[in-house]
Design an enzyme around this catalytic site. Structure first.
Site, mmCIF file in Angstrom:
data_model
loop_
_atom_site.group_PDB
_atom_site.id
_atom_site.type_symbol
_atom_site.label_atom_id
_atom_site.label_comp_id
_atom_site.label_asym_id
_atom_site.label_seq_id
_atom_site.Cartn_x
_atom_site.Cartn_y
_atom_site.Cartn_z
ATOM 1 N N ARG A 176 -0.865 -9.514 -30.932
ATOM 2 C CA ARG A 176 0.593 -9.465 -30.820
ATOM 3 C C ARG A 176 1.030 -10.500 -29.779
ATOM 4 N NH1 ARG A 176 -0.221 -6.512 -34.397
ATOM 5 N NH2 ARG A 176 0.651 -4.487 -34.920
ATOM 6 N N TYR A 180 10.987 1.571 -40.961
ATOM 7 C CA TYR A 180 11.788 0.930 -39.911
ATOM 8 C C TYR A 180 12.049 -0.538 -40.277
ATOM 9 C CZ TYR A 180 12.511 -1.297 -35.289
ATOM 10 O OH TYR A 180 12.969 -2.050 -34.244
ATOM 11 N N ASN A 235 8.475 -7.524 -30.056
ATOM 12 C CA ASN A 235 7.838 -6.783 -28.954
ATOM 13 C C ASN A 235 8.403 -7.127 -27.574
ATOM 14 O OD1 ASN A 235 5.934 -5.311 -30.534
ATOM 15 N ND2 ASN A 235 4.773 -7.206 -30.755
HETATM 16 P P1 NAD Z 1 16.043 1.750 -27.275
HETATM 17 O O1 NAD Z 1 15.562 2.910 -28.095
HETATM 18 O O2 NAD Z 1 15.724 1.767 -25.818
HETATM 19 O O3 NAD Z 1 17.601 1.555 -27.452
HETATM 20 C C1 NAD Z 1 18.297 1.960 -28.602
HETATM 21 C C2 NAD Z 1 19.469 2.800 -28.142
HETATM 22 O O4 NAD Z 1 20.215 3.187 -29.301
HETATM 23 C C3 NAD Z 1 19.043 4.105 -27.439
HETATM 24 O O5 NAD Z 1 19.576 4.164 -26.137
HETATM 25 C C4 NAD Z 1 19.598 5.197 -28.337
HETATM 26 O O6 NAD Z 1 20.069 6.335 -27.630
HETATM 27 C C5 NAD Z 1 20.750 4.464 -29.019
HETATM 28 N N1 NAD Z 1 21.131 5.153 -30.238
HETATM 29 C C6 NAD Z 1 20.328 5.657 -31.213
HETATM 30 N N2 NAD Z 1 21.043 6.289 -32.136
HETATM 31 C C7 NAD Z 1 22.349 6.193 -31.743
HETATM 32 C C8 NAD Z 1 23.565 6.660 -32.285
HETATM 33 N N3 NAD Z 1 23.572 7.357 -33.432
HETATM 34 N N4 NAD Z 1 24.719 6.372 -31.642
HETATM 35 C C9 NAD Z 1 24.705 5.678 -30.469
HETATM 36 N N5 NAD Z 1 23.579 5.213 -29.908
HETATM 37 C C10 NAD Z 1 22.416 5.472 -30.535
HETATM 38 O O7 NAD Z 1 15.439 0.442 -27.979
HETATM 39 P P2 NAD Z 1 15.385 -1.059 -27.446
HETATM 40 O O8 NAD Z 1 13.970 -1.379 -27.226
HETATM 41 O O9 NAD Z 1 16.374 -1.282 -26.354
HETATM 42 O O10 NAD Z 1 15.841 -1.846 -28.776
HETATM 43 C C11 NAD Z 1 17.180 -2.275 -28.972
HETATM 44 C C12 NAD Z 1 17.314 -2.850 -30.367
HETATM 45 O O11 NAD Z 1 16.390 -3.920 -30.559
HETATM 46 C C13 NAD Z 1 17.015 -1.845 -31.486
HETATM 47 O O12 NAD Z 1 17.886 -2.065 -32.552
HETATM 48 C C14 NAD Z 1 15.610 -2.166 -31.888
HETATM 49 O O13 NAD Z 1 15.349 -1.784 -33.223
HETATM 50 C C15 NAD Z 1 15.588 -3.674 -31.705
HETATM 51 N N6 NAD Z 1 14.233 -4.180 -31.480
HETATM 52 C C16 NAD Z 1 13.581 -3.879 -30.320
HETATM 53 C C17 NAD Z 1 12.294 -4.351 -30.120
HETATM 54 C C18 NAD Z 1 11.529 -4.035 -28.858
HETATM 55 O O14 NAD Z 1 10.386 -4.484 -28.741
HETATM 56 N N7 NAD Z 1 12.073 -3.285 -27.908
HETATM 57 C C19 NAD Z 1 11.676 -5.134 -31.095
HETATM 58 C C20 NAD Z 1 12.366 -5.416 -32.271
HETATM 59 C C21 NAD Z 1 13.660 -4.956 -32.445
#
Ligand code: NAD
Length: 322
Positions: free
Chosen positions: A222, A151, A180
């Site tokens: 964290r 990832y 996070n």
């Molecule tokens: P989340 O999983 O709730 O949201 C990601 C969304 O992307 C989901 O609703 C999923 O259905 C959608 N998705 C996945 N594949 C898809 C596709 N092929 N087409 C269309 N939509 C698609 O995650 P989040 O916590 O809201 O994170 C949002 C972003 O922030 C992500 O890129 C994640 O990697 C990044 N991020 C989040 C965190 C955290 O702590 N939540 C930390 C670091 C980075």
């Protein structure tokens, strides 16, 4: 204020759905896109498209106009139980790389120049995060690279992809490394939940005087950032001339045992913690906010206890509504 037309990719997810709400309160026209609708409340987006962005043709259809800004948050994503077991590596890499390739190409084809990309603290080298009291996460320390998960490698590759489009194709993409993020309306059960939500759920479900399980010895550290502060930071970065990558996180580092203790205090419960083997990720991690302070004159300052209190109450209500 000038109202903009904005696309939010991943608008059915945790942070994306909060971002859409915030953009709508500011009066912008917002199109959301995701493979699913938000799980816990209806999206206020003006237009919500169900589409798989990893498929080039579906992605191209979403970009049927030039957007003033695109927030690209769609990713194959989850907590340690999803990211660190190794079972989902191929899906995580394939889906997320495909999404980012397609989004960049489609944006460029319709004259959209400004994309916000949500990278992650998971890009930082594992070797710099072995000491739980002194993890290193300054932005420049990302190289030489050695993230501890596929990832993280995917995020690092995609950062480079967005920056290459800036250099070669005149785009103005902005990159944040989230640390996070937590809050209400985040996944709290089912295997993709992260540690704050998982601990809130375990503690809410336990009878007072009982016990909860924690993966590892609980001394791993964290920092956790409340979702409202994450959205605020994302908007500020996108409105600035600074393209990043820059950390968006909290500097309030705690051990997992301390986090559990904080949630128990909020819940008013006294529970025994049982330490069991499980996927852990790096030993220590904290946000380093020097660069965001320097470039934006701002940093997230939301107190962990305030965010956890809101999140615990929300998860408690979810459990009771089942
Ligand atoms: P989340 O999983 O709730 O949201 C990601 C969304 O992307 C989901 O609703 C999923 O259905 C959608 N998705 C996945 N594949 C898809 C596709 N092929 N087409 C269309 N939509 C698609 O995650 P989040 O916590 O809201 O994170 C949002 C972003 O922030 C992500 O890129 C994640 O990697 C990044 N991020 C989040 C965190 C955290 O702590 N939540 C930390 C670091 C980075």
């Amino acid at each position: 204020m000038t109202y903009k037309n904005i696309l939010v990719c991943g608008a059915g997810g945790f942070i994306g759905s909060h971002l859409v709400k915030r953009l709508k309160t500011e009066g912008h026209w917002v199109r959301g896109v995701d493979v699913k609708h938000p799980e816990f409340s209806k999206s206020p987006a003006d237009d919500f498209v169900i589409a798989d962005l990893s498929r080039q043709i579906e992605c191209a259809k979403v970009f049927d106009r030039s957007f003033d800004a695109v927030y690209q948050l769609a990713a194959d994503m989850g907590g340690a139980g999803y990211i660190f077991t190794g079972d989902n590596d191929a899906n995580v890499m394939q889906n997320s790389v495909a999404i980012n390739l397609n989004v960049l190409e489609a944006a460029q084809n319709c004259g959209t120049h400004r994309i916000f990309y949500s990278s992650s603290a998971c890009v930082y080298p594992e070797g710099n995060q072995l000491d739980e009291n002194n993890p290193v996460t300054s932005e420049a320390s990302v190289y030489p690279a050695n993230p501890d998960s596929e990832y993280g490698w995917e995020k690092l590759f995609s950062e480079r992809l967005y920056m290459a489009y800036n250099r070669n194709n005149g785009m103005k993409n902005h990159i944040a490394r989230y640390h996070n993020i937590f809050g209400p309306e985040g996944t709290w059960c089912g295997g993709r939940e992260k540690v704050p939500a998982a601990l809130c759920r375990k503690i809410a479900e336990a009878a007072n005087g009982g016990s909860i399980e924690i993966w590892g010895d609980g001394k791993q550290t964290r920092s956790f950032l409340y979702v409202d502060a994450c959205v605020e930071g994302s908007l500020r970065l996108m409105d600035s001339d600074f393209e990043g990558p820059v950390n968006i996180g909290s500097e309030e580092m705690v051990s997992i045992n301390q986090l559990a203790g904080l949630i128990m205090d909020i819940a008013g419960k006294n529970l025994t913690v049982v330490h069991i083997p499980g996927p852990l990720g790096v030993r220590g991690r904290n946000s380093d906010n020097r660069l965001i302070r320097e470039k934006l004159g701002w940093e997230p300052d939301y107190r962990l206890a305030d965010g956890i209190e809101k999140t615990y109450r929300w998860i408690f209500d979810q459990i009771n509504a089942r």
